[in-house]
Design a protein around this motif. Structure first.
Motif, PDB file in Angstrom:
ATOM      1  N   LYS A  96      -1.803   0.456  -8.475  1.00  0.00           N
ATOM      2  CA  LYS A  96      -2.298  -0.914  -8.538  1.00  0.00           C
ATOM      3  C   LYS A  96      -2.479  -1.343  -9.993  1.00  0.00           C
ATOM      4  CE  LYS A  96      -4.334  -2.161  -4.194  1.00  0.00           C
ATOM      5  NZ  LYS A  96      -5.303  -3.117  -3.635  1.00  0.00           N
ATOM      6  N   SER A 140      -0.837  -5.756  -4.715  1.00  0.00           N
ATOM      7  CA  SER A 140      -0.636  -4.582  -5.564  1.00  0.00           C
ATOM      8  C   SER A 140      -1.402  -4.656  -6.876  1.00  0.00           C
ATOM      9  CB  SER A 140       0.860  -4.398  -5.863  1.00  0.00           C
ATOM     10  OG  SER A 140       1.327  -5.428  -6.706  1.00  0.00           O
ATOM     11  N   ALA A 178       0.825  -1.213   0.000  1.00  0.00           N
ATOM     12  CA  ALA A 178       0.000   0.000   0.000  1.00  0.00           C
ATOM     13  C   ALA A 178       0.858   1.262   0.000  1.00  0.00           C
ATOM     14  CB  ALA A 178      -0.933  -0.010   1.207  1.00  0.00           C
ATOM     15  N   ALA A 179       1.987   1.229   0.716  1.00  0.00           N
ATOM     16  CA  ALA A 179       2.831   2.408   0.834  1.00  0.00           C
ATOM     17  C   ALA A 179       3.878   2.501  -0.272  1.00  0.00           C
ATOM     18  CB  ALA A 179       3.530   2.412   2.195  1.00  0.00           C
ATOM     19  N   PRO A 201       2.065   2.242  -4.861  1.00  0.00           N
ATOM     20  CA  PRO A 201       0.774   2.946  -4.888  1.00  0.00           C
ATOM     21  C   PRO A 201      -0.030   2.725  -6.163  1.00  0.00           C
ATOM     22  CG  PRO A 201       2.589   4.467  -5.242  1.00  0.00           C
ATOM     23  CD  PRO A 201       3.209   3.160  -4.859  1.00  0.00           C
TER      24      PRO A 201
END
Length: 224
Positions: free
Chosen positions: A42, A104, A36-37, A40
């Motif tokens: 996807k 991701s 997530a970090a 970013p």
């Protein structure tokens, strides 16, 4: 007689920031990726090249690409498996990478790789599914750029459209040179901008997009 003793001070413990997104277990040599970090963008059916570019950069930075391209294969499984054996550590790191891949990708994509058991298999499957489509997308972007004309649009809107395509190409690691971008822009403006186009083309040095933007917008205002 009193002998004065000296003591070597103990080294201060290493403090890891609490907001760190990468955790490295020094005893097991495993690297955990916070998708997530750190990832970013996807993966969707339309952005494979930009997603792949960001994932590759992260893997190269942590020297983990070998798990996905096969250059770092799994060590043989020993007769007696231990938590710290090379085989066990490899499997654990591979599963962490597989988890990062799964985390991701978008909901549209995850079902296509949900049954994969290694990061390499998941990576190859995504490449097979989207690499050819990604190449056709590159060709489509370049064609749009070459055919784009200002027509009746305000010059600022036209420039923003050209820059958006150039930025998208840069995101997928195919950036335009500054001169190529300027040529595309000048080819698409109307003949009434020739008084700006001619001096720009005759310059000894390149002109930046920002400077050209200001000149064209100012000249449009003069024409009005």
């Amino acid at each position: 007689m009193i002998t004065e003793s000296t003591q070597t001070p103990e080294p201060s413990p290493t403090v890891t920031p609490s907001n760190s997104v990468i955790s490295t277990d020094t005893s097991n040599l495993l690297i955990t990726i916070n998708a997530a970090a750190q990832l970013p963008v996807k993966l969707t059916p339309l952005n494979y090249l930009s997603w792949c570019t960001q994932f590759n950069a992260l893997l190269l930075g942590y020297d983990l690409l070998g798990y996905l391209d096969g250059t770092h294969p799994c060590p043989p499984k020993p007769a007696t498996v231990s938590p710290t054996s090379p085989h066990t550590l490899w499997v654990r790191q591979d599963q962490l990478l597989l988890h990062a891949i799964l985390a991701s990708v978008s909901e549209q994509v995850i079902s296509l790789i949900a049954t994969t058991t290694t990061s390499k298999v998941a990576w190859e499957k995504l490449n097979q599914l989207y690499a050819s489509k990604a190449r056709s997308r590159v060709m489509g972007l370049k064609e749009r750029l070459s055919l784009m004309h200002r027509d009746s649009k305000p010059i600022s809107e036209y420039l923003q459209c050209v820059k958006a395509i150039a930025d998208e190409l840069a995101l997928i690691d195919l950036p335009l040179s500054n001169d190529d971008l300027v040529i595309h822009i000048l080819n698409g403006v109307a003949p009434e901008f020739k008084e700006i186009s001619a001096p720009v083309c005759a310059r000894d040095s390149s002109i930046s997009f920002e400077t050209l933007y200001d000149k064209l917008v100012e000249y449009e205002a003069t024409l009005k």
